[in-house]
Design a protein around this motif. Structure first.
Motif, PDB file in Angstrom:
ATOM      1  N   ASN A   1      34.835  51.498  30.050  1.00 45.95           N
ATOM      2  CA  ASN A   1      34.692  50.397  28.766  1.00 45.95           C
ATOM      3  C   ASN A   1      34.019  49.661  29.366  1.00 45.95           C
ATOM      4  O   ASN A   1      34.230  48.545  29.919  1.00 45.95           O
ATOM      5  CB  ASN A   1      35.984  49.905  28.493  1.00 45.95           C
ATOM      6  CG  ASN A   1      35.883  49.177  27.584  1.00 45.95           C
ATOM      7  OD1 ASN A   1      34.701  48.824  26.911  1.00 45.95           O
ATOM      8  ND2 ASN A   1      37.002  48.618  26.972  1.00 45.95           N
ATOM      9  N   TYR A   2      32.502  49.619  29.389  1.00 44.65           N
ATOM     10  CA  TYR A   2      31.537  48.773  29.762  1.00 44.65           C
ATOM     11  C   TYR A   2      31.598  47.250  29.024  1.00 44.65           C
ATOM     12  O   TYR A   2      31.073  46.312  29.644  1.00 44.65           O
ATOM     13  CB  TYR A   2      30.105  49.217  29.893  1.00 44.65           C
ATOM     14  CG  TYR A   2      29.476  49.835  28.829  1.00 44.65           C
ATOM     15  CD1 TYR A   2      28.978  48.871  27.637  1.00 44.65           C
ATOM     16  CD2 TYR A   2      29.576  51.024  28.401  1.00 44.65           C
ATOM     17  CE1 TYR A   2      28.700  49.450  26.531  1.00 44.65           C
ATOM     18  CE2 TYR A   2      29.177  51.757  26.930  1.00 44.65           C
ATOM     19  CZ  TYR A   2      28.632  50.701  26.202  1.00 44.65           C
ATOM     20  OH  TYR A   2      28.140  51.104  24.924  1.00 44.65           O
ATOM     21  N   GLU A   3      32.318  47.354  27.878  1.00 39.78           N
ATOM     22  CA  GLU A   3      32.238  46.218  27.021  1.00 39.78           C
ATOM     23  C   GLU A   3      33.037  45.133  27.888  1.00 39.78           C
ATOM     24  O   GLU A   3      32.903  43.847  27.353  1.00 39.78           O
ATOM     25  CB  GLU A   3      32.586  46.587  25.735  1.00 39.78           C
ATOM     26  CG  GLU A   3      31.606  47.449  25.008  1.00 39.78           C
ATOM     27  CD  GLU A   3      32.208  47.691  23.357  1.00 39.78           C
ATOM     28  OE1 GLU A   3      33.084  47.208  23.159  1.00 39.78           O
ATOM     29  OE2 GLU A   3      31.139  48.308  22.547  1.00 39.78           O
ATOM     30  N   ASP A   4      33.953  45.558  28.569  1.00 39.54           N
ATOM     31  CA  ASP A   4      34.684  44.506  29.315  1.00 39.54           C
ATOM     32  C   ASP A   4      34.227  43.932  30.548  1.00 39.54           C
ATOM     33  O   ASP A   4      34.785  43.284  31.307  1.00 39.54           O
ATOM     34  CB  ASP A   4      36.109  45.081  29.487  1.00 39.54           C
ATOM     35  CG  ASP A   4      36.962  45.218  28.342  1.00 39.54           C
ATOM     36  OD1 ASP A   4      36.475  44.628  27.007  1.00 39.54           O
ATOM     37  OD2 ASP A   4      37.869  45.987  28.010  1.00 39.54           O
ATOM     38  N   SER A   5      33.014  44.397  30.844  1.00 44.19           N
ATOM     39  CA  SER A   5      32.376  44.272  32.148  1.00 44.19           C
ATOM     40  C   SER A   5      31.225  43.138  32.023  1.00 44.19           C
ATOM     41  O   SER A   5      30.618  42.871  31.113  1.00 44.19           O
ATOM     42  CB  SER A   5      31.777  45.500  32.903  1.00 44.19           C
ATOM     43  OG  SER A   5      32.836  46.418  33.101  1.00 44.19           O
ATOM     44  N   SER A   6      31.178  42.258  33.246  1.00 41.98           N
ATOM     45  CA  SER A   6      30.193  41.291  33.143  1.00 41.98           C
ATOM     46  C   SER A   6      29.572  41.102  34.544  1.00 41.98           C
ATOM     47  O   SER A   6      30.146  41.410  35.583  1.00 41.98           O
ATOM     48  CB  SER A   6      30.866  40.089  32.739  1.00 41.98           C
ATOM     49  OG  SER A   6      30.167  38.853  32.908  1.00 41.98           O
TER      50      SER A   6
ATOM     51  N   MET B   1      32.794  47.274  38.403  1.00 42.41           N
ATOM     52  CA  MET B   1      32.920  47.054  36.934  1.00 42.41           C
ATOM     53  C   MET B   1      32.374  48.366  36.374  1.00 42.41           C
ATOM     54  O   MET B   1      31.839  49.137  37.127  1.00 42.41           O
ATOM     55  CB  MET B   1      31.397  45.957  36.731  1.00 42.41           C
ATOM     56  CG  MET B   1      30.370  46.478  37.492  1.00 42.41           C
ATOM     57  SD  MET B   1      29.008  45.034  37.476  1.00 42.41           S
ATOM     58  CE  MET B   1      28.599  45.073  35.633  1.00 42.41           C
ATOM     59  N   SER B   2      32.436  48.699  35.125  1.00 45.19           N
ATOM     60  CA  SER B   2      32.030  49.781  34.468  1.00 45.19           C
ATOM     61  C   SER B   2      30.532  49.731  34.220  1.00 45.19           C
ATOM     62  O   SER B   2      29.898  49.064  33.716  1.00 45.19           O
ATOM     63  CB  SER B   2      32.590  49.844  33.134  1.00 45.19           C
ATOM     64  OG  SER B   2      32.596  51.043  32.478  1.00 45.19           O
TER      65      SER B   2
ATOM     66  N   TYR C   1      23.273  44.124  30.397  1.00 44.66           N
ATOM     67  CA  TYR C   1      24.251  42.975  31.133  1.00 44.66           C
ATOM     68  C   TYR C   1      23.659  41.685  31.156  1.00 44.66           C
ATOM     69  O   TYR C   1      24.314  40.579  30.819  1.00 44.66           O
ATOM     70  CB  TYR C   1      24.994  43.371  32.513  1.00 44.66           C
ATOM     71  CG  TYR C   1      25.991  44.486  32.429  1.00 44.66           C
ATOM     72  CD1 TYR C   1      27.094  44.221  31.960  1.00 44.66           C
ATOM     73  CD2 TYR C   1      25.700  45.764  32.956  1.00 44.66           C
ATOM     74  CE1 TYR C   1      28.182  45.013  31.812  1.00 44.66           C
ATOM     75  CE2 TYR C   1      26.836  46.623  32.904  1.00 44.66           C
ATOM     76  CZ  TYR C   1      28.078  46.215  32.479  1.00 44.66           C
ATOM     77  OH  TYR C   1      28.900  47.261  32.372  1.00 44.66           O
TER      78      TYR C   1
ATOM     79  N   LYS D   1      23.810  40.204  27.796  1.00 44.34           N
ATOM     80  CA  LYS D   1      25.126  40.042  27.504  1.00 44.34           C
ATOM     81  C   LYS D   1      25.336  38.554  28.054  1.00 44.34           C
ATOM     82  O   LYS D   1      25.953  37.644  27.433  1.00 44.34           O
ATOM     83  CB  LYS D   1      26.072  41.025  28.017  1.00 44.34           C
ATOM     84  CG  LYS D   1      27.475  40.742  27.607  1.00 44.34           C
ATOM     85  CD  LYS D   1      28.353  41.724  28.198  1.00 44.34           C
ATOM     86  CE  LYS D   1      29.972  41.453  28.063  1.00 44.34           C
ATOM     87  NZ  LYS D   1      30.830  42.494  28.817  1.00 44.34           N
TER      88      LYS D   1
ATOM     89  N   CYS E   1      31.435  38.065  37.715  1.00 46.12           N
ATOM     90  CA  CYS E   1      33.086  38.239  38.011  1.00 46.12           C
ATOM     91  C   CYS E   1      33.048  37.647  39.538  1.00 46.12           C
ATOM     92  O   CYS E   1      32.435  38.333  40.522  1.00 46.12           O
ATOM     93  CB  CYS E   1      33.346  39.749  37.934  1.00 46.12           C
ATOM     94  SG  CYS E   1      33.394  40.188  36.247  1.00 46.12           S
TER      95      CYS E   1
END
Length: 393
Positions: free
Chosen positions: A382-387, A209-210, A27, A30, A390
């Motif tokens: 789906n961890y790709e949509d987490s940040s 979050m994922s 993260y 990212k 937030c």
């Protein structure tokens, strides 16, 4: 442009072995690639020079400070730092505050947002608020520590040990209530952890979050698996050592002779390594490629945890690969899986033994469990949509 300060007891490096460290590495990297973010890190390390070089090579900047190894003196002094949980090293506390001031003065950096990774780090919230009074603060709850401490207290048999662990638990509850009541955002990995946080402080802002995990949904499932029973986890952690020993000593002797117990994970203690024989394999750290081979070809993963808190990344990774998982209430918490469909629920020794024997005798059942668990992970995590960034405040 938003200024973000990331504060952690560990550096976000790719070589980290623990699941929580791998999540923060994913993260933070990212976050650092977002065009509207200016990011600095403030982290502790036991190998500062090596980790600083890696962070610099990936375009990250900030302060990594060296923490000396613990000794008897530091352990005793740290027990009196009850406003920092009583088990955070007092040198870590002092260094974190001093280096946060350096971020402000030497780097001339005033963060809009400060992100604490791991709850224990967020106990420094009052100190960093004094340094950055206009910043907003969030914490990423890798584990809700009060639940972790409660389980250690509940399972302690020694009278004096039980009293000590009860006092630790009560102090953590006090610190959590204070911290949750004054922080702008708490980020958790499951709805279950969100409920735990709300039980401590009902007014807290929470974002679910994922969690990041290695997604091993990369090969077709097969029915013709070997008879290896896996345990997987970072073996420097006491709860993983305890589970590995229990599997070898209590479960393996009750299984057919063709079954092997394979313990995967870095930093196994010498006492565990000595248990190796023709039916017990201790691998040490395994790369993603090596894990794929174990997950693809083994019968199942057994996760008989008695302690711990938070979602178990090892379970997510096994389920994503289609490897059938046998685990208990602690191992499956936070994962909306159905017993007998997505995994096999076990609590007693006999439950685990009979569950493994069922998989040995019914390859179709094992295949269906693996396929269902893999589909569950694709739907729910789906961890790709987490940040980390937030905010609802």
């Amino acid at each position: 442009m938003k200024n973000v300060l990331y504060v952690s007891p560990y550096s976000p490096i790719s070589s980290v072995q623990g699941a929580g460290g791998q999540a923060c590495n994913y993260y933070v990297k990212k976050l650092s690639k977002m065009s509207d973010i200016s990011l600095l890190v403030l982290c502790a390390s036991h190998d500062r020079d090596k980790e600083f070089v890696e962070l610099k090579s990936e375009g990250l900047d900030g302060i990594i400070f060296q923490i000396p190894k613990k000794n008897i003196f530091s352990r005793i002094i740290s027990k009196f730092y009850i406003n920092y949980s009583g088990y955070l090293d007092f040198r870590y506390v002092k260094s974190m505050i001093k280096n946060a001031m350096r971020i402000k003065t030497e780097f001339s950096f005033t963060p809009d947002f400060v992100i604490f990774d791991w709850e224990e780090t967020a106990y420094l919230l009052p100190d960093l608020k004094k340094i950055f009074p206009n910043s907003k603060f969030s914490v990423v709850e890798q584990d809700v520590v009060s639940q972790l401490r409660f389980r250690y207290y509940k399972n302690e048999k020694n009278l004096f040990g039980r009293l000590y662990k009860f006092l630790l638990y009560k102090n953590i509850l006090r610190l959590e209530k204070k911290m949750f009541g004054n922080i702008d955002m708490v980020q958790v990995f499951t709805k279950k952890d969100a409920d735990l946080v709300k039980n401590v402080s009902s007014s807290v802002n929470i974002f679910v979050m994922s969690p990041y995990y290695h997604n091993f949904n990369i090969f077709p499932l097969v029915k013709n698996r070997k008879n290896d029973i896996l345990f997987y986890g970072y073996l420097a952690r006491a709860e993983n050592q305890e589970a590995a020993f229990w599997l070898i000593e209590k479960i393996l002797p009750n299984l057919p002779k063709e079954c092997r117990c394979v313990i995967l994970g870095g930093n196994p203690p010498e006492s565990l390594i000595k248990m190796q024989n023709e039916r017990v394999v201790i691998t040490g750290f395994q790369s993603e490629e090596q894990l794929v081979e174990w997950f693809k070809n083994s019968l199942c993963m057994v996760v008989p945890l008695k302690h711990g808190a938070g979602i178990k990344i090892k379970v997510l990774e096994a389920m994503s690969s289609g490897l059938p998982v046998l685990t208990n209430e602690i191992g499956i918490e936070g994962i909306p899986a159905k017993n007998g469909v997505d995994y096999i629920h076990c609590e007693s020794e006999n439950d685990f033994v009979q569950g493994i024997k069922t998989l040995l005798q019914n390859k179709d059942y094992a295949y269906n469990i693996g396929n269902s668990s893999r589909e569950l992970l694709q739907r729910e995590f789906n961890y790709e949509d987490s940040s980390y960034l937030c905010w609802s405040v």
